[in-house]
Design an enzyme around this catalytic site. Structure first.
Site, PDB file in Angstrom:
ATOM      1  N   ARG A  92       0.846  -1.200   0.000  1.00 40.04           N
ATOM      2  CA  ARG A  92       0.000   0.000   0.000  1.00 40.04           C
ATOM      3  C   ARG A  92       0.874   1.240   0.000  1.00 40.04           C
ATOM      4  O   ARG A  92       1.772   1.377   0.825  1.00 40.04           O
ATOM      5  CB  ARG A  92      -0.886   0.000   1.240  1.00 40.04           C
ATOM      6  CG  ARG A  92      -1.617   1.296   1.520  1.00 40.04           C
ATOM      7  CD  ARG A  92      -2.819   1.467   0.606  1.00 40.04           C
ATOM      8  NE  ARG A  92      -3.486   2.726   0.873  1.00 40.04           N
ATOM      9  CZ  ARG A  92      -4.444   2.890   1.767  1.00 40.04           C
ATOM     10  NH1 ARG A  92      -4.860   1.868   2.482  1.00 40.04           N
ATOM     11  NH2 ARG A  92      -5.006   4.061   1.953  1.00 40.04           N
ATOM     12  N   ARG A 102      -6.392   0.735  -4.594  1.00 39.20           N
ATOM     13  CA  ARG A 102      -5.439   0.367  -3.541  1.00 39.20           C
ATOM     14  C   ARG A 102      -5.294  -1.144  -3.405  1.00 39.20           C
ATOM     15  O   ARG A 102      -6.237  -1.885  -3.637  1.00 39.20           O
ATOM     16  CB  ARG A 102      -5.859   0.996  -2.214  1.00 39.20           C
ATOM     17  CG  ARG A 102      -7.223   0.603  -1.791  1.00 39.20           C
ATOM     18  CD  ARG A 102      -8.124   1.711  -1.238  1.00 39.20           C
ATOM     19  NE  ARG A 102      -8.044   3.033  -1.759  1.00 39.20           N
ATOM     20  CZ  ARG A 102      -8.029   4.129  -0.989  1.00 39.20           C
ATOM     21  NH1 ARG A 102      -8.060   4.017   0.316  1.00 39.20           N
ATOM     22  NH2 ARG A 102      -7.996   5.315  -1.526  1.00 39.20           N
ATOM     23  N   ASP A 105      -6.714  -1.854   2.027  1.00 42.92           N
ATOM     24  CA  ASP A 105      -7.168  -0.830   2.958  1.00 42.92           C
ATOM     25  C   ASP A 105      -7.694  -1.554   4.191  1.00 42.92           C
ATOM     26  O   ASP A 105      -8.533  -2.453   4.049  1.00 42.92           O
ATOM     27  CB  ASP A 105      -8.343  -0.118   2.275  1.00 42.92           C
ATOM     28  CG  ASP A 105      -8.519   1.307   2.695  1.00 42.92           C
ATOM     29  OD1 ASP A 105      -7.705   1.805   3.475  1.00 42.92           O
ATOM     30  OD2 ASP A 105      -9.487   1.920   2.215  1.00 42.92           O
ATOM     31  N   ASP A 107      -9.514  -0.482   7.568  1.00 47.79           N
ATOM     32  CA  ASP A 107     -10.109   0.630   8.326  1.00 47.79           C
ATOM     33  C   ASP A 107     -10.530   0.155   9.700  1.00 47.79           C
ATOM     34  O   ASP A 107     -11.226  -0.863   9.826  1.00 47.79           O
ATOM     35  CB  ASP A 107     -11.344   1.176   7.591  1.00 47.79           C
ATOM     36  CG  ASP A 107     -10.990   1.970   6.347  1.00 47.79           C
ATOM     37  OD1 ASP A 107      -9.876   2.526   6.302  1.00 47.79           O
ATOM     38  OD2 ASP A 107     -11.827   2.026   5.424  1.00 47.79           O
TER      39      ASP A 107
HETATM   40  N1  ROI Z   1     -15.233   1.560  -2.889  1.00 42.28           N
HETATM   41  C1  ROI Z   1     -15.575   0.294  -2.583  1.00 42.28           C
HETATM   42  N2  ROI Z   1     -16.574  -0.284  -3.254  1.00 42.28           N
HETATM   43  N3  ROI Z   1     -14.944  -0.427  -1.617  1.00 42.28           N
HETATM   44  C2  ROI Z   1     -13.909   0.110  -0.909  1.00 42.28           C
HETATM   45  O1  ROI Z   1     -13.345  -0.567  -0.029  1.00 42.28           O
HETATM   46  C3  ROI Z   1     -13.522   1.433  -1.187  1.00 42.28           C
HETATM   47  N4  ROI Z   1     -12.516   2.025  -0.503  1.00 42.28           N
HETATM   48  C4  ROI Z   1     -12.166   3.270  -0.729  1.00 42.28           C
HETATM   49  C5  ROI Z   1     -12.843   4.128  -1.754  1.00 42.28           C
HETATM   50  C6  ROI Z   1     -11.813   4.645  -2.720  1.00 42.28           C
HETATM   51  C7  ROI Z   1     -13.530   5.292  -1.042  1.00 42.28           C
HETATM   52  N5  ROI Z   1     -13.858   3.409  -2.504  1.00 42.28           N
HETATM   53  C8  ROI Z   1     -14.213   2.135  -2.198  1.00 42.28           C
HETATM   54  O2  ROI Z   1     -11.203   3.801   0.003  1.00 42.28           O
END
Ligand code: ROI
Length: 171
Positions: A92, A102, A105, A107
């Protein structure tokens, strides 16, 4: 029994996983194993993997999303550092285009009942209560969970448009 168990001070933390680059299914699967390997932490359960249309710029691949429930004795900051280390191991790169694609991610969605407002850490995660790609996997494993300030996961999921969010057959 009055003995103190190692989990006496543990908290449940909820993690959102997302990837849309470099074999996203594999990115998410390996990340789940790595979450379980974080010190003083274990993976309690996780959702199936979901495919979701990108939120943000449409000229990027679909995402693979999942959520995981962890039990941990780490602090929110300690856990965040571990999540960032896993993201880095998955290649990343921070500082790319806003809402761009990415490799991984992770979170920190919820940490017990805590509310945290720091420059680089907001808990509950500010997008959690409106994002179908988080709420749909979450409702699968924790329909009655309450998001502080927003209500029950089941009700929030019912209210949001889940178009483009589907569980993978293989997960
Ligand atoms: N869109 C989807 N469908 N899933 C994600 O995990 C995701 N993560 C993000 C952004 C770019 C906002 N869009 C996403 O960080």
């Amino acid at each position: 029994m009055s003995g103190r168990r190692p989990t006496d001070h543990s908290k449940y933390a909820w993690i959102g996983l997302g990837s849309n680059l470099q074999d996203p299914v594999n990115q998410v699967r390996t990340a789940l194993v790595e979450l379980d390997a974080i010190p003083d932490t274990h993976l309690v359960r996780h959702s199936r993997l979901y495919r979701s249309a990108p939120m943000g710029p449409a000229d990027q691949p679909d995402y693979i999303n999942a959520v995981a429930m962890l039990e941990t004795t780490l602090s929110p900051r300690g856990l965040l550092d571990e999540l960032r280390a896993i993201e880095s191991r998955h290649g990343r790169v921070r500082g790319g285009p806003r809402w761009g694609p990415r490799t991984l991610d992770l979170d920190l969605l919820l940490f017990g009942e805590r509310r945290i407002a720091q420059a680089d850490l907001t808990v509950p995660h500010p997008g959690l209560h409106v994002r179908a790609f988080v709420l749909y996997p979450l409702v699968e494993i924790a329909p009655d969970l309450t998001i502080p300030g927003h209500g029950r996961v089941r009700d929030l999921a019912d209210r949001c448009d889940g178009e483009g969010v589907e569980p993978l057959d293989i997960s």
